[in-house]
Each structure stands twice: as C-alpha cells, then as structure tokens.
Design a protein around this motif. Structure first.
Motif, short mmCIF file in Angstrom:
data_model
loop_
_atom_site.label_atom_id
_atom_site.label_comp_id
_atom_site.label_asym_id
_atom_site.label_seq_id
_atom_site.Cartn_x
_atom_site.Cartn_y
_atom_site.Cartn_z
N LEU A 108 -3.36 12.73 -16.34
CA LEU A 108 -3.33 12.17 -14.91
C LEU A 108 -2.88 10.42 -15.60
O LEU A 108 -2.04 9.98 -15.41
CB LEU A 108 -4.22 12.27 -14.19
N SER A 150 -0.48 8.65 -10.67
CA SER A 150 -1.25 10.48 -10.33
C SER A 150 -1.53 10.77 -9.24
O SER A 150 -2.83 9.73 -9.32
CB SER A 150 -1.12 10.72 -11.65
N HIS A 188 2.86 10.65 -16.84
CA HIS A 188 1.46 10.24 -16.24
C HIS A 188 1.44 8.98 -16.16
O HIS A 188 2.89 7.90 -16.51
CB HIS A 188 0.37 10.86 -17.99
N ILE A 215 -0.46 18.02 -8.88
CA ILE A 215 -0.16 16.60 -8.99
C ILE A 215 1.80 15.95 -8.46
O ILE A 215 2.22 16.96 -8.51
CB ILE A 215 -0.19 16.47 -10.72
#
Length: 139
Positions: free
Chosen positions: A75, A20, A106, A2
């Motif tokens: 995310l 993200s 996030h 990520i």
C-alpha cells in the motif's frame, strides 16, 4: 480490496498514488525496513545505490513472501537514499518502478537522507502491505 486513489485536483504523481484505501477487517502488515544485506549480513553493492536498491527490493519481496503477501499488495513505502542528488534518487526510484512495486500504483515517499543504520548502506525501504486472504484462512 485495495482502492488506489489519485486526487484529480493535484498534479498527477509519476508511478504512485496519493492514497491507498483498504476496508476494515483487512489484514495489514507493517514491515521493518528492507536493507541491502545478503544472507551472511554483508552489504551488497558497496558504493552502488542502484545495486543496493535491487537487493533491497529482493529482500522486501522475501519479507512479503513469508507473510503471504507480495509487491502487488504493498500500500505504501518510504524509500530512503543516502544522497542529496536528485539524479541518484531518480536512479533508485527507477529500480522501484521496474520491480513492479509501483504497479498498484502504491503511495510512496522518496527521501534523501544523511545516513542509514549499516556502515556503507545507501538504500532502505519500509512498507505497509495487505496480507490477502487465502482459501482456508480463518483470520
């Protein structure tokens, strides 16, 4: 896996990122809204958006746990609060922030809305998360 991105030309967001990014082939989970119900289907914290936010985060943790993920792998979220008062939205956001959900940080949207699905419901959070590969996973 990520990559959290904050656009340098934009005002820096408090405790969330602008985007993200995940690589193709990563397992994603799109979670239904976590709501402030207990295991009997009763609203937790009637009239108390902060208490409801705590229950919503606990329920979101459980949703993530059963799919093999966790708050760290979220995310994006949409946080819905039944209120038009910025102070109430801020109080709910403090719960989100202190939960570790914003550790990534996030990407998130915080919204004041007129009503939610259950009578007495004041908070709901929808989420998109990565489901990390575990040893022995075959896809």
């Amino acid at each position: 896996m990520i990559r959290r991105v904050t656009a340098p030309a934009l005002f820096p967001p408090p405790a969330y990122s602008h985007a993200s990014v995940v690589e193709a082939g990563t397992k994603l989970a799109f979670l239904a809204g976590a709501v402030p119900l207990d295991e009997r289907g009763e609203i937790v914290g009637p009239g108390d958006p902060v208490r409801q936010a705590e229950q919503v985060v606990a329920n979101l943790r459980e949703q993530l746990r059963v799919i093999g993920s966790d708050l760290e792998h979220v995310l994006a979220t949409d946080v819905y609060v039944v209120s038009g008062e910025p102070s109430v939205l801020s109080a709910v956001w403090e719960v989100v922030e202190s939960s570790g959900l914003s550790t990534g940080p996030h990407s998130s949207t915080l919204l004041g809305v007129a009503c939610l699905g259950y009578t007495g419901q004041l908070v709901e959070i929808t989420a998109t998360a990565v489901v990390p590969e575990r040893a022995g996973d075959d896809g």
